[in-house]
Design a protein around this motif. Structure first.
Motif, PDB file in Angstrom:
ATOM      1  N   TYR A   6       1.851   0.091 -47.445  1.00  0.00           N
ATOM      2  CA  TYR A   6       3.348  -0.162 -48.084  1.00  0.00           C
ATOM      3  C   TYR A   6       3.287   1.186 -49.231  1.00  0.00           C
ATOM      4  O   TYR A   6       2.964   2.113 -49.560  1.00  0.00           O
ATOM      5  N   VAL A   7       4.677   1.327 -49.320  1.00  0.00           N
ATOM      6  CA  VAL A   7       5.473   2.391 -49.845  1.00  0.00           C
ATOM      7  C   VAL A   7       6.073   1.966 -50.746  1.00  0.00           C
ATOM      8  O   VAL A   7       6.556   1.427 -50.828  1.00  0.00           O
ATOM      9  N   THR A   8       5.641   2.365 -52.473  1.00  0.00           N
ATOM     10  CA  THR A   8       6.222   2.217 -53.581  1.00  0.00           C
ATOM     11  C   THR A   8       7.355   2.236 -53.977  1.00  0.00           C
ATOM     12  O   THR A   8       7.813   2.046 -54.921  1.00  0.00           O
ATOM     13  N   ARG A  22       5.052   4.869 -36.057  1.00  0.00           N
ATOM     14  CA  ARG A  22       3.539   5.511 -35.792  1.00  0.00           C
ATOM     15  C   ARG A  22       2.583   4.285 -36.783  1.00  0.00           C
ATOM     16  O   ARG A  22       1.386   4.246 -37.807  1.00  0.00           O
ATOM     17  N   VAL A  23       3.246   3.674 -37.529  1.00  0.00           N
ATOM     18  CA  VAL A  23       3.243   2.323 -38.395  1.00  0.00           C
ATOM     19  C   VAL A  23       3.712   1.703 -39.397  1.00  0.00           C
ATOM     20  O   VAL A  23       5.349   1.932 -39.044  1.00  0.00           O
ATOM     21  N   GLU A  24       3.530   0.151 -38.771  1.00  0.00           N
ATOM     22  CA  GLU A  24       3.826  -0.273 -39.577  1.00  0.00           C
ATOM     23  C   GLU A  24       4.444  -0.504 -41.193  1.00  0.00           C
ATOM     24  O   GLU A  24       3.226  -0.965 -41.619  1.00  0.00           O
ATOM     25  N   PHE A  25       5.017  -0.088 -41.981  1.00  0.00           N
ATOM     26  CA  PHE A  25       5.051  -0.160 -43.075  1.00  0.00           C
ATOM     27  C   PHE A  25       6.744  -0.948 -43.874  1.00  0.00           C
ATOM     28  O   PHE A  25       8.071  -1.333 -43.239  1.00  0.00           O
ATOM     29  N   GLU A  26       6.378  -1.113 -44.662  1.00  0.00           N
ATOM     30  CA  GLU A  26       7.077  -1.660 -46.165  1.00  0.00           C
ATOM     31  C   GLU A  26       7.386  -0.946 -47.378  1.00  0.00           C
ATOM     32  O   GLU A  26       6.611  -0.435 -47.709  1.00  0.00           O
ATOM     33  N   VAL A  27       9.088  -0.960 -48.040  1.00  0.00           N
ATOM     34  CA  VAL A  27       9.309  -0.165 -49.020  1.00  0.00           C
ATOM     35  C   VAL A  27       9.701  -1.150 -50.230  1.00  0.00           C
ATOM     36  O   VAL A  27      11.065  -1.737 -50.097  1.00  0.00           O
ATOM     37  N   TRP A  28       9.258  -0.849 -51.719  1.00  0.00           N
ATOM     38  CA  TRP A  28       9.861  -1.108 -52.509  1.00  0.00           C
ATOM     39  C   TRP A  28      11.046  -0.399 -52.772  1.00  0.00           C
ATOM     40  O   TRP A  28      10.989   0.860 -53.095  1.00  0.00           O
ATOM     41  N   GLU A  29      12.485  -1.667 -52.445  1.00  0.00           N
ATOM     42  CA  GLU A  29      13.324  -0.335 -53.004  1.00  0.00           C
ATOM     43  C   GLU A  29      13.753  -0.626 -53.872  1.00  0.00           C
ATOM     44  O   GLU A  29      15.624  -0.593 -53.900  1.00  0.00           O
ATOM     45  N   LYS A  30      13.723  -1.199 -54.990  1.00  0.00           N
ATOM     46  CA  LYS A  30      14.052  -0.999 -55.986  1.00  0.00           C
ATOM     47  C   LYS A  30      13.698   0.513 -56.992  1.00  0.00           C
ATOM     48  O   LYS A  30      12.423   1.452 -56.682  1.00  0.00           O
ATOM     49  N   THR A  31      14.829   0.532 -58.101  1.00  0.00           N
ATOM     50  CA  THR A  31      14.579   1.751 -58.698  1.00  0.00           C
ATOM     51  C   THR A  31      13.677   1.652 -59.662  1.00  0.00           C
ATOM     52  O   THR A  31      12.912   2.115 -60.737  1.00  0.00           O
ATOM     53  N   VAL A  32      12.926   0.750 -59.730  1.00  0.00           N
ATOM     54  CA  VAL A  32      12.000   0.644 -61.483  1.00  0.00           C
ATOM     55  C   VAL A  32      10.261   0.408 -60.123  1.00  0.00           C
ATOM     56  O   VAL A  32      10.694  -0.241 -59.611  1.00  0.00           O
ATOM     57  N   PRO A  33       9.922   0.750 -61.246  1.00  0.00           N
ATOM     58  CA  PRO A  33       7.890   0.999 -60.161  1.00  0.00           C
ATOM     59  C   PRO A  33       8.001  -1.352 -60.011  1.00  0.00           C
ATOM     60  O   PRO A  33       8.937  -2.117 -60.581  1.00  0.00           O
ATOM     61  N   VAL A  34       7.490  -0.922 -58.957  1.00  0.00           N
ATOM     62  CA  VAL A  34       6.851  -2.234 -58.036  1.00  0.00           C
ATOM     63  C   VAL A  34       5.483  -2.803 -59.217  1.00  0.00           C
ATOM     64  O   VAL A  34       5.537  -2.407 -59.763  1.00  0.00           O
ATOM     65  N   VAL A  38       2.921  -8.137 -57.907  1.00  0.00           N
ATOM     66  CA  VAL A  38       3.340  -7.406 -55.942  1.00  0.00           C
ATOM     67  C   VAL A  38       2.672  -6.402 -55.288  1.00  0.00           C
ATOM     68  O   VAL A  38       2.593  -6.345 -54.022  1.00  0.00           O
ATOM     69  N   LEU A  39       2.572  -5.253 -56.281  1.00  0.00           N
ATOM     70  CA  LEU A  39       1.797  -4.231 -55.678  1.00  0.00           C
ATOM     71  C   LEU A  39       0.334  -4.525 -54.709  1.00  0.00           C
ATOM     72  O   LEU A  39      -0.393  -4.456 -54.360  1.00  0.00           O
ATOM     73  N   LEU A  40      -1.015  -5.793 -56.013  1.00  0.00           N
ATOM     74  CA  LEU A  40      -1.575  -6.598 -55.515  1.00  0.00           C
ATOM     75  C   LEU A  40      -1.781  -7.076 -54.123  1.00  0.00           C
ATOM     76  O   LEU A  40      -2.563  -6.615 -53.219  1.00  0.00           O
ATOM     77  N   GLU A  41      -0.669  -7.232 -54.146  1.00  0.00           N
ATOM     78  CA  GLU A  41      -0.674  -8.872 -53.124  1.00  0.00           C
ATOM     79  C   GLU A  41      -0.174  -7.967 -51.256  1.00  0.00           C
ATOM     80  O   GLU A  41      -0.938  -7.627 -51.316  1.00  0.00           O
ATOM     81  N   LYS A  42       0.587  -6.586 -51.970  1.00  0.00           N
ATOM     82  CA  LYS A  42       0.727  -6.088 -50.684  1.00  0.00           C
ATOM     83  C   LYS A  42       0.462  -4.635 -50.092  1.00  0.00           C
ATOM     84  O   LYS A  42      -0.390  -4.839 -49.578  1.00  0.00           O
ATOM     85  N   GLY A  48      -3.083   1.737 -45.504  1.00  0.00           N
ATOM     86  CA  GLY A  48      -2.890   3.105 -46.343  1.00  0.00           C
ATOM     87  C   GLY A  48      -1.551   2.826 -48.042  1.00  0.00           C
ATOM     88  O   GLY A  48      -0.574   1.709 -47.272  1.00  0.00           O
ATOM     89  N   LEU A  49      -1.373   3.153 -48.660  1.00  0.00           N
ATOM     90  CA  LEU A  49      -0.454   3.379 -49.662  1.00  0.00           C
ATOM     91  C   LEU A  49      -0.283   4.405 -50.092  1.00  0.00           C
ATOM     92  O   LEU A  49      -0.683   5.592 -49.755  1.00  0.00           O
ATOM     93  N   LEU A  50       1.551   5.036 -49.496  1.00  0.00           N
ATOM     94  CA  LEU A  50       1.945   5.324 -50.194  1.00  0.00           C
ATOM     95  C   LEU A  50       2.742   5.477 -51.840  1.00  0.00           C
ATOM     96  O   LEU A  50       3.614   4.047 -51.745  1.00  0.00           O
ATOM     97  N   CYS A  51       2.415   5.885 -52.575  1.00  0.00           N
ATOM     98  CA  CYS A  51       2.881   6.093 -54.021  1.00  0.00           C
ATOM     99  C   CYS A  51       3.282   7.314 -54.475  1.00  0.00           C
ATOM    100  O   CYS A  51       2.369   7.523 -54.977  1.00  0.00           O
ATOM    101  N   THR A  52       3.108   6.027 -55.971  1.00  0.00           N
ATOM    102  CA  THR A  52       4.012   7.411 -56.735  1.00  0.00           C
ATOM    103  C   THR A  52       3.083   7.294 -58.880  1.00  0.00           C
ATOM    104  O   THR A  52       2.135   6.447 -58.973  1.00  0.00           O
ATOM    105  N   LEU A  53       3.184   8.322 -59.197  1.00  0.00           N
ATOM    106  CA  LEU A  53       2.615   8.460 -60.836  1.00  0.00           C
ATOM    107  C   LEU A  53       2.814   7.418 -61.694  1.00  0.00           C
ATOM    108  O   LEU A  53       2.112   6.539 -62.132  1.00  0.00           O
ATOM    109  N   SER A  54       3.828   6.011 -61.347  1.00  0.00           N
ATOM    110  CA  SER A  54       4.123   4.565 -62.080  1.00  0.00           C
ATOM    111  C   SER A  54       2.730   3.815 -61.390  1.00  0.00           C
ATOM    112  O   SER A  54       2.883   2.532 -61.941  1.00  0.00           O
TER     113      SER A  54
END
Ligand code: GLV
Ligand code: GLV
Length: 325
Positions: A6-8, A22-34, A38-42, A48-54
Motif C-alpha cells: 500500500y502506497v500512502t 513486481r508487486v500488487e499495489f494500491e495508491v492513496w490518491e488524495k492530496t490530504v494524508p490517508v 483507511v491506513l489501518l485497514e489497508k 509492504g507499506l510505502l509511506c510518508t512523514l504524515s
C-alpha cells in the motif's frame, strides 16, 4: 502470487514506475494524508507499506498488521515510525538518505540568507507601497559572510551546510553527540559543547533527527544563551524547538530572528503567534522539495520496498537488527 503493498501518497513515477509486475499495489490518491482508519485497514492486508512523514506507524498499527514485512518511508527522517516496535516484530524500516542532502542544505542556506537579509519582509514592504525612498537605514540586516555558524547535528546534511558556509568565509562550530574529528579536519570546523555553540554563534542551524533526546533541545534556557543578534534556523523537525519559547525569544528580541521550515504541528495553524512576527521567516516543510530530490526519494523508497519484499536486504535499512538472512 505477487506480494502486496500500500502506497500512502502518489509519489513520483521514478519510484512508482518500478512497482508494476513486481508487486500488487494500491495508491492513496488524495492530496490530504490517508485517513487513519483507511491506513489501518489497508496496511493489515499487505506485506509492504510505502509511506510518508504524515503517516504515524506506531504500535497500534503494527499490532494490527501481522503480515507486514517492511515500512519504506519516503523521507530521511523516520520519527513518524516507532522503530523499536517495528524491530521487535521483525518489520524492516527504511528511509531515503543522500538523495535529499543537497536540497535540504540548500533550503537551510536559503533561510540563513533570507532571514539575515530580511528578504520576505522586504518583498512585502515593497509590494505594500511602503518604499518611498532609498535610505541609509532601510531594512538593514545581518552579515552572513564571515559570521559564525553553529551546526547542531553534524550528519550528512550538517556537513553539506558547512561546505556551503565555507564559500561565505564563515567560521564553523558544531555540536554532535559523538566526536567527529574527521569533520573538524575536513571542514576546518570546531566541535564544541552545545552551550558554547549557542553563546558564540551568529547563526544556529539545526540538523539533528527528532528523538527522545532532541525533543525540546532548543528551549528558553538555550534561546536566552544565544546572542541578541543571532538567528535560529530549523530545517530538521519542529519539536526539536520549543515553539512557545521561540515566540518569546523573537518577539522580546532575546534573539534577532528565526528561519523555519518545520513546526511542532504541520500544517502550522494560522493562529500560531510566530506567524505574526516580521523577524520570523517561514516556509512549509520544503527541505527536500526539488524535482531531483523527490525523484530520488521515490526511487529509493520503491527500491527499498521491492528489496524487502523480494527477500533482499534493502540499501537503506534503519533497523538492521530486524534483518534475518
Ligand atoms: C523530510 O523532512 C525528510 O525527513 O525527508
Ligand atoms: C547602493 O546601491 C550603492 O550603490 O552603494
Amino acid at each position: 502470487p505477487l506480494p502486496k503493498a500500500y502506497v500512502t501518497r502518489r509519489v513520483q513515477d521514478a519510484g512508482l514506475g518500478l512497482l508494476p509486475g513486481r508487486v500488487e499495489f494500491e495508491v492513496w490518491e488524495k492530496t490530504v494524508p490517508v485517513d487513519r482508519e483507511v491506513l489501518l485497514e489497508k496496511a493489515s492486508q499487505v506485506q509492504g507499506l510505502l509511506c510518508t512523514l504524515s503517516d504515524r506507524i506506531d504500535e497500534e498499527l503494527l499490532a494490527r498488521c501481522p503480515g507486514l514485512k517492511v515500512v519504506s518511508n519516503y523521507a530521511v527522517g523516520y520519527d513518524n515510525i516507532d522503530v523499536e516496535a517495528a524491530t521487535r516484530r521483525g518489520v524492516l524500516v527504511t528511509n531515503t538518505p543522500d538523495v535529499l542532502t543537497n536540497a535540504t542544505a540548500d533550503i537551510a542556506f536559503t533561510l540563513i540568507l533570507a532571514s539575515a537579509r530580511r528578504v520576505v519582509e522586504a518583498n512585502e514592504f515593497l509590494r505594500s507601497g511602503d518604499w518611498v525612498t532609498w535610505h541609509p537605514d532601510l531594512l538593514l540586516g545581518q552579515d552572513v559572510s564571515e559570521a559564525v555558524l553553529g551546526i547542531v547535528g553534524m550528519g550528512k546534511i550538517g556537513r553539506a551546510v558547512a561546505k556551503r558556509a565555507a564559500g561565505f568565509s564563515m567560521k564553523i562550530l558544531f555540536f554532535n553527540r559523538s566526536p567527529r574529528p574527521d569533520m573538524e579536519k575536513e571542514l576546518g570546523a570546531r566541535q564544541v559543547p552545545l552551550d558554547e555553540l549557542l553563546r558564540e554563534s551568529d547563526f544556529v542551524s539545526l540538523h539533528c533527527p527528532l528523538s527522545a533526546e532532541t525533543k525540546g533541545l532548543i528551549g528558553e534556557r538555550e534561546l536566552r544563551m544565544m546572542k541578541k543578534s543571532a538567528i535560529l534556523i530549523n530545517t530538521s523537525r519542529g519539536p526539536v524547538v520549543d515553539q512557545k519559547a521561540l515566540y518569546r525569544a523573537c518577539s522580546e528580541q532575546w534573539i534577532w530572528g528565526a528561519g523555519l521550515d518545520v513546526f511542532e504541528k504541520e500544517p502550522v495553524p494560522l493562529d500560531e503567534p510566530l506567524l505574526s512576527l516580521k523577524n520570523v521567516t517561514t516556509i512549509p516543510h520544503l527541505g527536500s522539495a526539488t524535482i531531483r530530490a523527490r525523484e530520488g526519494m521515490a526511487r529509493k523508497a520503491a527500491e527499498n520496498l521491492l528489496a524487502a519484499l523480494e527477500g533482499r536486504k534493502p540499501a537503506d535499512l534503519v533497523n538492521p537488527e530486524a534483518w534475518k538472512e
